[in-house]
Design a protein around this motif. Sequence first.
Motif, PDB file in Angstrom:
ATOM      1  N   ILE A   1      17.450  -8.247  17.989  1.00 53.33           N
ATOM      2  CA  ILE A   1      17.155  -6.945  16.710  1.00 53.33           C
ATOM      3  C   ILE A   1      15.881  -6.643  16.837  1.00 53.33           C
ATOM      4  CG2 ILE A   1      17.768  -6.539  14.058  1.00 53.33           C
ATOM      5  CD1 ILE A   1      20.169  -8.469  14.553  1.00 53.33           C
ATOM      6  N   ASN A   2      14.796  -7.100  17.031  1.00 50.11           N
ATOM      7  CA  ASN A   2      13.784  -7.186  17.331  1.00 50.11           C
ATOM      8  C   ASN A   2      13.536  -6.624  18.618  1.00 50.11           C
ATOM      9  OD1 ASN A   2      12.863  -7.160  14.379  1.00 50.11           O
ATOM     10  ND2 ASN A   2      12.508  -9.963  15.358  1.00 50.11           N
ATOM     11  N   ASN A   3      13.644  -6.371  19.742  1.00 47.12           N
ATOM     12  CA  ASN A   3      13.746  -6.542  21.064  1.00 47.12           C
ATOM     13  C   ASN A   3      14.477  -4.724  21.373  1.00 47.12           C
ATOM     14  OD1 ASN A   3      12.410  -8.355  22.032  1.00 47.12           O
ATOM     15  ND2 ASN A   3      14.762  -9.046  23.048  1.00 47.12           N
ATOM     16  N   LYS A   4      15.525  -4.350  20.114  1.00 50.92           N
ATOM     17  CA  LYS A   4      16.266  -2.890  20.255  1.00 50.92           C
ATOM     18  C   LYS A   4      15.552  -2.384  19.020  1.00 50.92           C
ATOM     19  CE  LYS A   4      20.361  -0.627  20.300  1.00 50.92           C
ATOM     20  NZ  LYS A   4      21.054   0.400  21.609  1.00 50.92           N
ATOM     21  N   TYR A   5      15.218  -2.762  17.627  1.00 48.95           N
ATOM     22  CA  TYR A   5      14.798  -1.923  16.677  1.00 48.95           C
ATOM     23  C   TYR A   5      12.881  -1.341  17.235  1.00 48.95           C
ATOM     24  CZ  TYR A   5      20.282  -0.872  16.382  1.00 48.95           C
ATOM     25  OH  TYR A   5      20.988  -0.332  16.680  1.00 48.95           O
ATOM     26  N   GLY A   6      12.445  -2.896  17.725  1.00 51.35           N
ATOM     27  CA  GLY A   6      11.421  -2.644  17.316  1.00 51.35           C
ATOM     28  C   GLY A   6      10.937  -4.061  16.100  1.00 51.35           C
ATOM     29  N   ASN A   7       9.365  -4.040  16.287  1.00 56.39           N
ATOM     30  CA  ASN A   7       9.659  -5.401  14.844  1.00 56.39           C
ATOM     31  C   ASN A   7       9.636  -5.085  13.607  1.00 56.39           C
ATOM     32  OD1 ASN A   7       8.952  -6.996  17.151  1.00 56.39           O
ATOM     33  ND2 ASN A   7       6.684  -6.337  17.331  1.00 56.39           N
ATOM     34  N   GLN A   8      11.055  -5.765  13.344  1.00 56.03           N
ATOM     35  CA  GLN A   8      10.839  -5.155  11.977  1.00 56.03           C
ATOM     36  C   GLN A   8      11.013  -6.843  11.223  1.00 56.03           C
ATOM     37  OE1 GLN A   8      13.510  -2.856  10.726  1.00 56.03           O
ATOM     38  NE2 GLN A   8      12.448  -2.471  12.703  1.00 56.03           N
ATOM     39  N   ASN A   9      11.091  -7.286   9.746  1.00 56.35           N
ATOM     40  CA  ASN A   9      10.534  -8.144   8.927  1.00 56.35           C
ATOM     41  C   ASN A   9      11.335  -8.847   8.910  1.00 56.35           C
ATOM     42  OD1 ASN A   9      10.626  -9.460   6.307  1.00 56.35           O
ATOM     43  ND2 ASN A   9       9.019  -8.200   5.766  1.00 56.35           N
ATOM     44  N   THR A  10      10.473 -10.279   9.654  1.00 57.61           N
ATOM     45  CA  THR A  10      12.143 -10.611   9.952  1.00 57.61           C
ATOM     46  C   THR A  10      13.198 -11.280   8.821  1.00 57.61           C
ATOM     47  OG1 THR A  10      10.189 -11.353  11.800  1.00 57.61           O
ATOM     48  CG2 THR A  10      11.938 -13.484  10.795  1.00 57.61           C
ATOM     49  N   ASP A  11      12.041 -11.819   7.557  1.00 58.13           N
ATOM     50  CA  ASP A  11      12.788 -12.431   6.607  1.00 58.13           C
ATOM     51  C   ASP A  11      14.401 -11.658   5.865  1.00 58.13           C
ATOM     52  OD1 ASP A  11      10.595 -14.501   6.168  1.00 58.13           O
ATOM     53  OD2 ASP A  11      10.350 -13.255   4.874  1.00 58.13           O
ATOM     54  N   ASP A  12      13.953  -9.957   5.920  1.00 56.72           N
ATOM     55  CA  ASP A  12      14.704  -9.192   5.579  1.00 56.72           C
ATOM     56  C   ASP A  12      16.136  -9.250   6.965  1.00 56.72           C
ATOM     57  OD1 ASP A  12      13.426  -8.214   3.886  1.00 56.72           O
ATOM     58  OD2 ASP A  12      12.436  -6.503   4.451  1.00 56.72           O
ATOM     59  N   VAL A  13      15.199  -9.418   8.387  1.00 61.56           N
ATOM     60  CA  VAL A  13      16.457  -9.309   9.231  1.00 61.56           C
ATOM     61  C   VAL A  13      17.518 -10.763   9.387  1.00 61.56           C
ATOM     62  CG1 VAL A  13      16.906  -9.320  11.939  1.00 61.56           C
ATOM     63  CG2 VAL A  13      15.049  -8.256  10.294  1.00 61.56           C
TER      64      VAL A  13
END
Length: 88
Positions: A52-64
Amino acid sequence: MYRVNSNIIFCEEEGVLTLCNLNSGEFYEIADVGLIIWNSICKTTEEIIEEINNKYGNQNTDDVRKDVENFVKDLLDTNLIEHTNGNK
């Protein structure tokens, strides 16, 4: 780990996955991040978060992680997937 239940048929068209539970006759549609999770359902949560982070950029890991866990719970609750080897 998880796998698709054997009573589920599905097909993907134009970025939308349509699923049918042959036992209940219910239909479901999955798109966007849900489709990434579905296509990675046999992977670990950490691997799914990375995709998901690879596709949408680094997101908040806890939220993801929370979103992934909630989506997987929904898939389990609707019997679209099941635990492999009886693990829960």
